[in-house]
Motif scaffolding. Structure first.
Motif, PDB file in Angstrom:
ATOM      1  N   GLN A  96       0.729  -1.323  -0.122  1.00 20.97           N
ATOM      2  CA  GLN A  96      -0.037   0.116  -0.070  1.00 20.97           C
ATOM      3  C   GLN A  96       0.948   1.313   0.026  1.00 20.97           C
ATOM      4  OE1 GLN A  96      -2.105  -0.913   3.830  1.00 20.97           O
ATOM      5  NE2 GLN A  96      -4.001  -0.266   2.576  1.00 20.97           N
ATOM      6  N   ASP A 103      -6.051   6.507   4.705  1.00 19.97           N
ATOM      7  CA  ASP A 103      -7.309   6.651   4.475  1.00 19.97           C
ATOM      8  C   ASP A 103      -7.971   5.102   4.883  1.00 19.97           C
ATOM      9  OD1 ASP A 103      -9.533   7.678   2.789  1.00 19.97           O
ATOM     10  OD2 ASP A 103      -9.189   5.632   1.788  1.00 19.97           O
ATOM     11  N   GLU A 104      -7.385   4.037   4.848  1.00 18.38           N
ATOM     12  CA  GLU A 104      -8.188   3.016   5.292  1.00 18.38           C
ATOM     13  C   GLU A 104      -8.392   2.912   6.723  1.00 18.38           C
ATOM     14  OE1 GLU A 104      -6.037  -1.217   5.729  1.00 18.38           O
ATOM     15  OE2 GLU A 104      -6.696  -1.037   3.726  1.00 18.38           O
ATOM     16  N   CYS A 105      -7.520   3.432   7.545  1.00 14.09           N
ATOM     17  CA  CYS A 105      -7.738   3.469   8.880  1.00 14.09           C
ATOM     18  C   CYS A 105      -8.725   4.465   9.272  1.00 14.09           C
ATOM     19  CB  CYS A 105      -6.192   4.005   9.729  1.00 14.09           C
ATOM     20  SG  CYS A 105      -5.001   2.501   9.620  1.00 14.09           S
ATOM     21  N   VAL A 107     -11.127   5.499   7.487  1.00  8.88           N
ATOM     22  CA  VAL A 107     -12.518   4.726   6.976  1.00  8.88           C
ATOM     23  C   VAL A 107     -13.244   3.842   8.084  1.00  8.88           C
ATOM     24  CG1 VAL A 107     -13.852   3.460   5.255  1.00  8.88           C
ATOM     25  CG2 VAL A 107     -12.206   5.505   4.851  1.00  8.88           C
ATOM     26  N   GLU A 108     -11.907   3.105   8.628  1.00  7.64           N
ATOM     27  CA  GLU A 108     -12.454   1.812   9.588  1.00  7.64           C
ATOM     28  C   GLU A 108     -12.930   2.494  10.760  1.00  7.64           C
ATOM     29  OE1 GLU A 108      -9.313  -0.843  10.023  1.00  7.64           O
ATOM     30  OE2 GLU A 108      -9.361  -1.594   7.861  1.00  7.64           O
ATOM     31  N   ARG A 109     -12.154   3.358  11.238  1.00 10.46           N
ATOM     32  CA  ARG A 109     -12.481   4.237  12.471  1.00 10.46           C
ATOM     33  C   ARG A 109     -13.801   4.976  12.426  1.00 10.46           C
ATOM     34  NH1 ARG A 109      -9.585   5.876  17.204  1.00 10.46           N
ATOM     35  NH2 ARG A 109     -11.422   6.624  18.714  1.00 10.46           N
ATOM     36  N   ASP A 111     -16.380   4.213  10.329  1.00 10.99           N
ATOM     37  CA  ASP A 111     -17.425   3.077  10.267  1.00 10.99           C
ATOM     38  C   ASP A 111     -17.665   2.266  11.511  1.00 10.99           C
ATOM     39  OD1 ASP A 111     -17.722   3.693   7.492  1.00 10.99           O
ATOM     40  OD2 ASP A 111     -16.605   1.975   6.877  1.00 10.99           O
ATOM     41  N   ALA A 112     -16.808   2.379  12.136  1.00 12.27           N
ATOM     42  CA  ALA A 112     -16.885   1.774  13.432  1.00 12.27           C
ATOM     43  C   ALA A 112     -17.764   2.745  14.567  1.00 12.27           C
ATOM     44  CB  ALA A 112     -15.526   1.381  14.328  1.00 12.27           C
TER      45      ALA A 112
END
Length: 115
Positions: A96, A103-105, A107-109, A111-112
């Motif tokens: 990556q 960005d992934e981190c 988005v995950e946070r 979304d959680a």
């Protein structure tokens, strides 16, 4: 408490001046200064909408593109160089970019939080 308003893709702050007994704010995330105020919540909301509409009308009249808030680009500053190094190593070892990993981190946070 929610201290923001949203209208036509723009985000406005909500603040209160005890001295002047007025609600006020400004559009966030752009360089142009778009401010508004009111003595009631409805007045504040109406003035916010009017200020955004006036800004968009002015841009159209002048033939300029309105600024877009939060275009997806920002400069991240880590508190520790070690965190930066660890993020870079993780991203590289997982095929990556560091931007993709961050960005992934995020988005995950987010979304959680909605779950």
């Amino acid at each position: 408490m929610n201290n923001i308003m949203q209208y036509k893709g723009y985000i406005g702050s909500v603040e209160f001046s005890e001295k002047n007994k007025v609600l006020f704010g400004k559009v966030q995330g752009i360089r142009s200064l778009i401010s508004y105020e009111g003595t009631t919540v409805q007045e504040l909301l109406d003035d916010f909408h009017g200020a955004v509409d006036d800004y968009l009308a002015l841009c159209e009249a002048e033939g300029t593109e309105p600024e877009v808030a939060y275009k997806g680009s920002l400069n991240v500053r880590f508190k520790s160089p070690d965190t930066h190094r660890r993020a870079a190593i993780y991203a590289m070892t997982h095929d990556q970019t560091i931007n993709g990993f961050i960005d992934e981190c995020v988005v995950e946070r987010l979304d959680a939080l909605q779950a």
